[in-house]
Design an enzyme around this catalytic site. Sequence first.
Site, short mmCIF file in Angstrom:
data_model
loop_
_atom_site.label_atom_id
_atom_site.label_comp_id
_atom_site.label_asym_id
_atom_site.label_seq_id
_atom_site.Cartn_x
_atom_site.Cartn_y
_atom_site.Cartn_z
N HIS A 264 0.08 7.23 7.86
CA HIS A 264 0.12 5.77 7.79
C HIS A 264 1.37 5.29 7.03
O HIS A 264 2.17 4.51 7.55
CB HIS A 264 -1.16 5.26 7.11
CG HIS A 264 -1.28 3.78 7.04
ND1 HIS A 264 -2.03 3.05 7.94
CD2 HIS A 264 -0.74 2.88 6.19
CE1 HIS A 264 -1.95 1.77 7.63
NE2 HIS A 264 -1.18 1.63 6.58
N GLU A 265 1.53 5.79 5.81
CA GLU A 265 2.69 5.36 5.02
C GLU A 265 3.99 5.88 5.65
O GLU A 265 5.03 5.22 5.59
CB GLU A 265 2.57 5.83 3.56
CG GLU A 265 1.33 5.35 2.81
CD GLU A 265 1.13 3.84 2.82
OE1 GLU A 265 2.13 3.08 2.86
OE2 GLU A 265 -0.05 3.41 2.81
N HIS A 268 5.10 3.30 8.04
CA HIS A 268 5.76 2.19 7.33
C HIS A 268 7.17 2.62 6.91
O HIS A 268 8.13 1.86 7.03
CB HIS A 268 4.98 1.83 6.07
CG HIS A 268 3.76 0.98 6.30
ND1 HIS A 268 3.80 -0.22 6.95
CD2 HIS A 268 2.46 1.16 5.93
CE1 HIS A 268 2.57 -0.75 6.98
NE2 HIS A 268 1.74 0.07 6.37
N GLU A 294 2.50 -3.35 9.92
CA GLU A 294 1.24 -2.62 10.06
C GLU A 294 1.14 -1.97 11.45
O GLU A 294 0.53 -0.91 11.60
CB GLU A 294 0.06 -3.58 9.82
CG GLU A 294 -1.28 -2.90 9.63
CD GLU A 294 -1.43 -2.16 8.30
OE1 GLU A 294 -0.55 -2.28 7.42
OE2 GLU A 294 -2.44 -1.44 8.16
#
Lengths: 502, 502
Positions: A264-265, A268, A294
Amino acid sequence: MIEKSYAGYVERMRQLADLSNAASLLHWDQEVYLPINGNTSRAGQLATLSGIIYNLQTEPEFVALLNELSINPNLEPEQKKNVELSLKEINRKLLLDRKFVERLTLTSSNAYRAWVTARKENKFSLFAPWLEKIVKLKQEECQKIGFSEHPYDVLIDEYEPGMKTRQLDHLFSSLKPELEKLIQEIRNSPNTSPDTAFAKQFYPAGEQWKVGMDVIGLMGFDFESGRQDISEHPFTISLGLRDVRITTRIDEHNLFEMLWSCIHEGGHGLYEQGFDVADYGLPKAEAASLGIHESQSRLWENHVGRGVAFWNFYFNKLKMAFPAQLESVNENTFYAAMNVIKPSLIRTNADELTYHFHVIIRFELEKGLIDGTLTVADLPARWNELYKKYLQLNVPDDNSGILQDIHWSHGSFGYFPTYSLGSLYAAQFFHQVNIDIPDLQQEIATGNLKSLNAWLQHKVYSKGKHVDSNELCKMITGESININYFIDYASQKYRQLYLSSH
Amino acid sequence: MIEKSYAGYVERMRQLADLSNAASLLHWDQEVYLPINGNTSRAGQLATLSGIIYNLQTEPEFVALLNELSINPNLEPEQKKNVELSLKEINRKLLLDRKFVERLTLTSSNAYRAWVTARKENKFSLFAPWLEKIVKLKQEECQKIGFSEHPYDVLIDEYEPGMKTRQLDHLFSSLKPELEKLIQEIRNSPNTSPDTAFAKQFYPAGEQWKVGMDVIGLMGFDFESGRQDISEHPFTISLGLRDVRITTRIDEHNLFEMLWSCIHEGGHGLYEQGFDVADYGLPKAEAASLGIHESQSRLWENHVGRGVAFWNFYFNKLKMAFPAQLESVNENTFYAAMNVIKPSLIRTNADELTYHFHVIIRFELEKGLIDGTLTVADLPARWNELYKKYLQLNVPDDNSGILQDIHWSHGSFGYFPTYSLGSLYAAQFFHQVNIDIPDLQQEIATGNLKSLNAWLQHKVYSKGKHVDSNELCKMITGESININYFIDYASQKYRQLYLSSH
């Protein structure tokens, strides 16, 4: 003295970026390395720096330059767009006088402390008086900035420029019944819940760390332009265009937590690493919106990381890292375990389907609080009622319910919807990328993510903030945001998992 | 707008401290965690921040306030002292116009790059043209600031307020013959060189790290108000009065390097942790001088860390951490190995006796460069000549000689003498603390460093910058700096090691 030219504007913007990057480093360090007694001076340092940033941003001479440049016919289109976006941001700041901002900062800081105490005592009533103050200030903010349709529009606009309450109402009302239907089907499924016990065995932190680093490296995260560290709550922060910091959390009894937070990160982080150094300090080198940000983390987390293709490639590598723990697990059981659908009380632990209801609940409550149709006094009952209605869950206590999120204590109203928007954009973009790159699934299944990286670079990262989320979505997919892509993706995936006969 | 009062002065000083702490974090991060591609934006961030600090420091309104306060009869003595010291610092800044400072910064930055290249090629001639520019600028700085005796006084004063070239001349000319005599005695000693091979075995980094952390904890370093990390060159930096960062270097084939760097930086760190939070931002919460700062690191490194008493206590603990490597080593051989006296080419590797000659050589060269009696063209020959004269060594190449230190490339002239001053002060202070605490050696031998901590807190840390190094030395020991304490300490220690019959 500011040079009265576009170059003068750029110089000031870069100075502001330098200072806000310094502030970001102060924040990052606070989360990862700051010794406990350093907290007091850290707060002062951040306050001093933000005061200086505010003064430089709103200096009359600079505002005048921005206004002049915004009507200067000699500017290139890209230059014009930068100026326009900077002016919008600063005008918003100017509409809120310094005193109001200080009142909001002080109240949020007290509200945050009250929220921490309330969490300790598991008692919403301790937070309620501060939430009331915050809500009043946010209402005041909406009035000061002004709106044409709904006051909540003002708050959404800060995170998702151009998005309106009306559009979110529409989006969520079409999303709800579709999701309810799918979740109901899964609930009635004859297939038993997948076994997830193996993921709760002991997975040593050192080995988990190595796997996480390997995965984000594979995703294309550039460790010469960023790094990963450990923090209590995973996050991504840029300290410069080639200095992107992501963090992860490792629970030695939960393999999945590290995996999804890294991916997830990492998503980003790739976005932040994708801006052009030549645009340093300018809107061109900023994310289009939080929703689009997101969409990048969710695309990687849900569509790549929780997909069949990636684990075709990676499962054997994972098994080599944890041979004992995964001895009796095969690719299919692993895939099923990472895609369990089950309504739960805590948003951050939710699966990708029920997650949207957590967001919808908060959206409905925030809208009511801001337009005055809901009071803080009625909030807890309404919270519990909505969890019953949408997720068929009874909320046993405040910590598992209304006290679970930090956002309101920070005054961040209008933020939650961007989580769902991100998820919807991710599905829509991923549908498109599979058309644009017909072999993508096969590539992923061999650990080759280069075409995906290049596609995202070209289609998303390179646009920066110069196109807003709606324009970006239309440029990439030919239409505005459309829930069908998410519903189609989810129906196919979860029907296969839950409703097909094995 | 600055409030026209002492409180207004304090507020501005704290704001400046906040900003310079933010800059320190940018520096710290650069040494320990910054990804390589982040270096470009980091340089810009530091430049922007230092520009803002300069502007706030030299703002006419603030300078006027300082001048008013400096003659205000209603100030308390401590307040008066703070104002006086701040005014001195700012007046020095004002004498150097902005343009000159920018020229110096730019030249240093190019000179540093040239030094790095010159080191790579092992060729002083690549650095020489930049060193010439730097020397000219430093000469100009001396003229701008002004002096009554020797231009070099101006440069020393920045690091060691009040110290003069004349005093250093005197100090070093009395130190030289004494040291030469002692080193000659050791050279002629019938005792063979101690065995040091055991310290070059494989000592795993993880275990070394644990030992280092244990030792600085034992010294009293407060890990709730600071931390240790790894960097290429060990250093100490404060990011706030309760946020002191020290770093160490670990070489898996050299146990001593980690040990001395931990104890050395630990001593610096304790000084920084010893200031009163109430004095944040003010000279009262700054070190008296670099010499006094160095006295703290050397007192711990040489007088505690290389002393018999400490290893009476710690040797068994170390042996437990490295049982195989230290199996055949006993306390006496360990003590002898850590106290080898042997002239060598590189300053940072030198023992505590020959170290002074490295400093004296640099002092003599700097003095000549600044007063114009030595040219950069003649510098390499002169360097090699002095190494021959004082240490009987032939310099084989530039990297082992004139290119070894970073200082000149940064424009740091006048810095080197503070290393020797620190060593001399350390011996003089340590002589006194053994009188004030008669049981100190026994306490150290049981791992109890509390009385020493309290003594340093009371005698050194609590004074901050309010007494200069000479005043401080007189307050603590009843006299000004006196080389005899160092010579007595060294004679006793090394005669026992080298000249006594075992």
